[in-house]
Design an enzyme around this catalytic site. Structure first.
Site, PDB file in Angstrom:
ATOM      1  N   HIS A   1     -11.681  -4.177   8.987  1.00 26.01           N
ATOM      2  CA  HIS A   1     -12.226  -4.099   7.540  1.00 26.01           C
ATOM      3  C   HIS A   1     -13.633  -3.122   7.760  1.00 26.01           C
ATOM      4  O   HIS A   1     -14.383  -3.067   6.537  1.00 26.01           O
ATOM      5  CB  HIS A   1     -12.647  -5.320   7.040  1.00 26.01           C
TER       6      HIS A   1
ATOM      7  N   GLU B   1       0.974  -1.337   0.065  1.00 33.41           N
ATOM      8  CA  GLU B   1      -0.043  -0.026   0.073  1.00 33.41           C
ATOM      9  C   GLU B   1       0.787   1.217   0.087  1.00 33.41           C
ATOM     10  O   GLU B   1       0.507   2.077  -0.590  1.00 33.41           O
ATOM     11  CB  GLU B   1      -1.040  -0.101   1.124  1.00 33.41           C
TER      12      GLU B   1
HETATM   13  C1  LIG Z   1      -2.970  -4.721   3.940  1.00 34.67           C
HETATM   14  C2  LIG Z   1      -3.987  -5.651   3.363  1.00 34.67           C
HETATM   15  N1  LIG Z   1      -3.997  -5.296   2.078  1.00 34.67           N
HETATM   16  C3  LIG Z   1      -5.142  -5.843   1.419  1.00 34.67           C
HETATM   17  C4  LIG Z   1      -5.896  -6.842   2.007  1.00 34.67           C
HETATM   18  C5  LIG Z   1      -6.921  -7.504   1.320  1.00 34.67           C
HETATM   19  N2  LIG Z   1      -6.473  -9.010   1.089  1.00 34.67           N
HETATM   20  C6  LIG Z   1      -6.851  -9.863   1.770  1.00 34.67           C
HETATM   21  S1  LIG Z   1      -6.193 -11.367   1.526  1.00 34.67           S
HETATM   22  C7  LIG Z   1      -5.257 -10.698   0.358  1.00 34.67           C
HETATM   23  C8  LIG Z   1      -4.412 -11.558  -0.540  1.00 34.67           C
HETATM   24  C9  LIG Z   1      -3.503 -12.114   0.329  1.00 34.67           C
HETATM   25  O1  LIG Z   1      -2.681 -13.151  -0.262  1.00 34.67           O
HETATM   26  P1  LIG Z   1      -1.521 -14.183   0.398  1.00 34.67           P
HETATM   27  O2  LIG Z   1      -0.727 -13.317   1.472  1.00 34.67           O
HETATM   28  O3  LIG Z   1      -0.776 -14.912  -0.493  1.00 34.67           O
HETATM   29  O4  LIG Z   1      -2.470 -14.934   1.332  1.00 34.67           O
HETATM   30  P2  LIG Z   1      -3.794 -16.194   0.831  1.00 34.67           P
HETATM   31  O5  LIG Z   1      -4.987 -15.573   0.869  1.00 34.67           O
HETATM   32  O6  LIG Z   1      -3.300 -16.519  -0.563  1.00 34.67           O
HETATM   33  O7  LIG Z   1      -3.606 -17.153   1.916  1.00 34.67           O
HETATM   34  C10 LIG Z   1      -5.745  -9.554   0.076  1.00 34.67           C
HETATM   35  C11 LIG Z   1      -5.130  -8.655  -1.172  1.00 34.67           C
HETATM   36  C12 LIG Z   1      -5.727  -7.119   3.190  1.00 34.67           C
HETATM   37  N3  LIG Z   1      -6.607  -7.855   3.940  1.00 34.67           N
HETATM   38  N4  LIG Z   1      -4.857  -6.237   3.902  1.00 34.67           N
END
Ligand SMILES: Cc1ncc(C[n+]2csc(CCOP(=O)(O)OP(=O)(O)O)c2C)c(N)n1
Ligand SMILES: Cc1ncc(C[n+]2csc(CCOP(=O)(O)OP(=O)(O)O)c2C)c(N)n1
Ligand SMILES: [Mg+2]
Ligand SMILES: [Mg+2]
Lengths: 329, 334, 329, 334
Positions: free
Chosen positions: C132, C63
């Site tokens: 959220h 971000e």
């Molecule tokens: C700081 C932040 N940015 C964006 C999000 C929205 N978001 C939730 S899960 C996710 C993907 C995360 O991917 P990863 O770390 O690979 O974990 P996975 O969901 O694949 O287990 C995003 C972008 C968030 N929750 N927190």
């Protein structure tokens, strides 16, 4: 009678830190340059020699990382004091402070406790310009789950850390950078606990309530002195705690004086001054003889040159003008 | 400055003297600043670049007028090396309206749109994403320009550093990252802040070619910068230079320097960029004492004129306080 | 007469994005999952197919990095639209937004312009719990150098982006997550420019001014309808712009009704509601017939279960109660 | 669980069946959750771990009751593998007062102080600094405990990730980092978000030993975790495991899965941790069909009971809304 002695605000902070670490081995200080350098504002000078580098812990430039580590360490049974050099840099750590520290107890249904103390410098007055001079206390004061205090006097700087460390919730302490060289009296021994939640009436008066905190207290008292020569008797309230706010002290004062002037170095729009003005207007609606006045920083990133910095921030003159307005003089 | 395209240093006598002149200008300018600080003409934080001049001067040789620069709060050297007038910079230090930022910023916030000099940033690491964005704009607009971003080794611990490395490398953006590794972030030695103090490795892990160079040697720096800038300009993506250097002065005027030995400073001073390059010029016969003295007089005049200019310059009227918070011409930007 | 058509808020945002990119090749959209995924709230679905991955740019989870890159790209001649999924995540980017985007013009003495648009979702109502669901619009509204808007209607969601992109200064657009499925009318063609700075009177009334914005507008209108059946005639003001605030519309309304209720999904203490209440109390002191009322979120990290989330956030019931209080009924 | 100290896997029949049982419990629990979501019993975001069960189950084998766990919003599997009761977790999914977080948190915020389970964190990367701090507390208190931190490969792009790696390595803290690399962060494939998609390298650059393991193979994961945990427990500082895995379901219940081919999912499913381990158990004669069926019945009962429990559990009274924002016992913490 307790013997008194005179020390600086900086020394008060240092003594409080030293005492806390001597008293409780779970307490440690962590932040950028708190150790070898002695602290950006020299508050922790000498402490690394006394307590070692484990407990006076220099960190890398990683505000989010070490603030979050402070949260974790608090969860893990320690009593960390995290120092963030300046409130502008705390923006890098707000995710950890707001999304984690402030929410953990509630999100976990009361299981998790974060007894973390975060100290940071705030405010203008040292010609440090737009990335080192802001007053964002109001942002923190907006967040449920945090406790926020701002000692304006040497004695409070000496005492508040003790109470903050006793608190099972995260406490943010704002130290106004322009106060560090101020001198003031503290008792020679004992009796240091400060009630974090209560405002202090620094000057009693009948005609108007000047409500302020932190670096603006001195300015308010200066204005009150000059006003007094004109025959205007001001009551000056030092909030000390900015979350929660001490409604009782504020409202009792305004019920008496029927006029209020709020002095807040934060920007005017949406600042702490707005909350106080709103509360007074709501809860003392039928008592007020004049609109609540706000003396705040001009809505501009704080500029570097002395004359503009002074013009941008609250000054005794402006406070007096506001008092005159409430009294229609 | 000669066109930098070929990526090599042509060390003619003229060029060598120009390098020395620029380093000496920075040195002289900043020594004056230190003096003015004690006279309270300059206030706030003053971070001197003394000892590190070879970096700004060397790197700037590789940049063209259309390139962009992003620097830090220790940026007088970069501003002067970029060719911003000493008078405008000095007036800014004074906080005068004729300063390069109308006096709004002071020492930490020198800007010059004409020189594409984007600050001046007092948030450690804060300039890195900005540089990524400037380069992104160039790439999207099909412009063959380099954005050069300076920062200290302390910044490498910040999350914004790593995010920026990744974005620049992932999108193959034309950024030249220059880490001025002077061994300390305020009072924190690198070994006490990085588990792996090899800063170049922290860039290389993103797949970005990263060079380490002797930041006390202006010719080495120029050579590395030319190589890197050439690659960046050729569209090969970002390049990283870690320049090993040292600051001779305290971090800022408030620093008691408890964290390092005087002897360490003295050791480094022997390798000072000005002293060493001067000696080399004399030893090789590239220059004569009289050349050096002429440059000394020249830079003294420039600095003296800058002070005169700054002293005489007007203060911004208090009525203009809220000017330039928002654009007056809302909706009117090109 | 202009033909009208009905679309959702989400479609309005998407149309606005599409139009902006089609009109000006300097415009591009950047953020997490705006491309292949189609946007966390599906606002940019289909755009990557239309405009390609350069202009509908998926970013890593960074971000601070990509928001800062947006600032740089704006400086460099582009017109970036940065999407931050949710206001809670924007805390990671606040350094860039506040310390850089908001200060650059001033710190540079007017040389630097940051025509950046940042869009983000805000608010509760979808049971997404304490990390959220927050409403931190007031924080952004506090910062000089930023312009902050929050379209509450489909038409505004369609139109505001256009005006935001015309602005030479950074504009933050808050889209309430609970609005995306709402339907509303927009004109079939043209006439889309919206004055970012003016509030809209969504319902005229004589008895009380209900001042609100974003996700709370519907609730205010619902309350106003019910109140109307009781014979209480409410004026409902949709702020639209939250920095700057449109004093004129607010004050004109309160001068008429003499009573104000502010509805703000932000937490009460130090929220936007405080600023509006303070302004009204200061500037309509002699007109007000009752204290300004504030209907805000309860000061608690928003909890997950529906009944607690509902209880934590402003609802028509609470608005009606507040109106009754101002009218002493 | 047997004491994990010796750092090796002892794959007795009993242990093997236990691994399977735990994986099948998670699978069955989450399939039920998906169903309950369509019935609107569970709301908000629901992130399923289906396909990744080998990771939580394998890693937890290496952890002792006194160790701490920090996870993400995709943490049902970790909670169950840690031994938190399915009923408490299910009640939390419902938002009931008997939930593991009194219903306050829901799917993304499962906590259990008794199991030293520190969430549940819906900020990607947000748990990493927390884990560093927990480990710091242990180290400062002279406690020989491990803090195990789970996160996805998407988190590795966040600045907080790099800052945490550095702090943990610099201070030699007892953290076991487990990156569950399932190839996607929401809809963003790793190669589109990391210039260098070798996640382990991003830990190794901090001087932290980093292992890559097949995250679809529970025994491999357990072995890697035991080795790493042993080193961490021995005071050797942090260790990093990158576990290559895959999620079979959408990112959350809102995801239309526009970003990947069905065929890719099908390919990975063939290597599913449950299916593969079951086959191995049968092929080697370690278990019989009847063992598998018994486990199936067992987990079905547990999940069924959990649903019954959650259905019957009370809602938190609205009057308690502001409970647990601040401690009622101010000044009274131990
Ligand atoms: C700081 C932040 N940015 C964006 C999000 C929205 N978001 C939730 S899960 C996710 C993907 C995360 O991917 P990863 O770390 O690979 O974990 P996975 O969901 O694949 O287990 C995003 C972008 C968030 N929750 N927190
Ligand atoms: C985000 C942030 N944190 C802390 C500071 C305070 N600070 C100013 S300079 C500095 C040290 C930076 O060191 P380095 O990056 O090595 O640059 P150098 O000063 O050595 O040139 C610190 C800690 C700051 N300005 N910004
Ligand atoms: Mg340095
Ligand atoms: Mg992933």
């Amino acid at each position: 009678m307790t013997a008194m002695r005179t020390i600086t605000y900086r020394e008060a902070v240092r003594e409080a830190l030293r005492e806390a670490m001597a008293r409780d081995e779970r307490v440690f200080l962590m932040g950028e340059d708190v150790g070898r350098y002695g602290g950006a504002y020299a508050c922790s000078k000498g402490l690394i020699e006394e307590f070692g580098e484990e407990r006076v812990r220099d960190t890398p430039l990683s505000e989010a990382g070490f603030t979050g580590a402070g949260i974790g360490a608090a969860l893990g049974g320690m009593r960390p004091i995290v120092e963030i050099m300046t409130v502008n840099f705390s923006l890098l750590a707000l995710d950890q402070i707001v999304n984690t520290a402030a929410t953990l107890r509630h999100m976990s249904g009361g299981q998790m406790s974060v007894p973390l103390v975060i100290r940071m410098a705030t405010g203008a007055g040292r010609q440090l310009a737009a990335q080192h001079s802001h007053s964002l206390e109001c942002w923190f004061a907006h967040v449920p789950g945090l406790r926020v205090v701002s000692p304006a006097t040497v004695a409070d700087a000496r005492g508040m850390l003790w109470t903050a460390l006793e608190d099972p919730d995260p406490v943010v302490i704002f130290e106004h950078a322009a106060l560090y060289n101020d001198e003031g009296e503290v008792s020679a021994e004992g009796d240091l606990a400060r009630d974090l939640d209560r405002a202090a009436v620094r000057r009693s008066g009948e005609d108007v309530s000047i409500i302020t905190y932190s670096g603006s207290l001195k300015k308010a008292l200066t204005a009150a002195d000059t006003l007094s020569a004109e025959g205007i008797d001001s009551e000056v309230i030092d909030l000390r705690s900015i979350r929660p706010l001490d409604n009782e002290t504020i409202l009792t004062s305004v019920a008496k004086t029927k006029r209020a002037v709020i002095v807040d170095e934060g920007w005017r729009t949406g600042g702490l001054s707005a909350e106080i003005a709103a509360r007074i207007s709501e809860l003392r609606f039928y008592d007020l003889d004049a609109p609540v006045e706000r003396v705040c920083s001009v809505e501009v990133p704080i500029p570097y040159p002395r004359h503009l910095e002074t013009a941008a921030t609250p000054q005794p003159d402006g406070i007096m003008t506001a008092v005159h307005r409430t009294l229609r003089r | 400055m000669s066109r930098a395209e070929d990526g090599r240093v042509h060390l003619t006598r003229e060029h060598a003297l120009e390098l020395l002149r620029r380093m000496m200008l920075i040195r002289s300018f900043e020594e004056k600043c230190a003096e003015l600080y004690t006279q309270e003409k300059i206030r706030g934080f003053l971070h001197l670049y003394i000892g590190e001049e070879a970096n700004a001067v060397g790197v700037m040789q590789a940049l063209e007028p259309e390139d962009a620069i992003v620097a830090t709060y220790r940026e007088h050297g970069h501003a002067l090396a970029r060719g911003i007038s000493a008078s405008a910079v000095m007036a800014e230090m004074y906080g005068k309206a004729s300063g390069s930022s109308r006096g709004r910023g002071g020492s930490m916030h020198i800007y010059d749109a004409g020189h594409r000099f984007y600050g001046g940033n007092a948030i450690v690491g804060g300039g890195l994403p900005l540089a990524v964005g400037l380069a992104l704009a160039d790439k999207m607009q099909g412009l063959t320009r380099v954005t050069c971003c300076f920062f200290g080794e302390g910044a490498a611990a910040e999350g914004e550093f790593h995010e920026s490395m990744n974005l620049a490398a992932l999108w193959k953006l034309p950024v030249l990252f220059v880490c001025e590794n002077n061994g300390y972030a305020m009072g924190t030695a690198l070994s006490r802040s990085e588990s792996n103090p090899d800063i170049a490795a922290h860039a290389a892990v993103f797949g970005m070619p990263a060079d380490v160079v002797d930041g006390m040697n202006v010719v080495d720096v120029e050579a590395a910068a030319r190589r890197a800038a050439k690659a960046v300009r050729a569209g090969e993506g970002p390049r990283f230079i870690e320049s090993k250097t040292y600051r001779f002065r305290a971090h800022s005027m408030f620093d008691a320097e408890l964290y390092r030995d005087k002897s360490e400073v003295e050791e480094w001073k022997k390798r000072g960029p000005v002293i060493r390059f001067t000696k080399w010029l004399l030893d090789t016969g590239t220059a004569h004492e009289s050349d050096i003295e002429a440059i000394e007089r020249e830079v003294e005049t420039i600095v003296g004129d800058a002070v005169t200019f700054a002293e005489a310059a007007p203060w911004e009227p208090v009525d203009d306080l809220t000017r330039d918070v928002m654009s007056p011409a809302k909706g009117a930007v090109r």
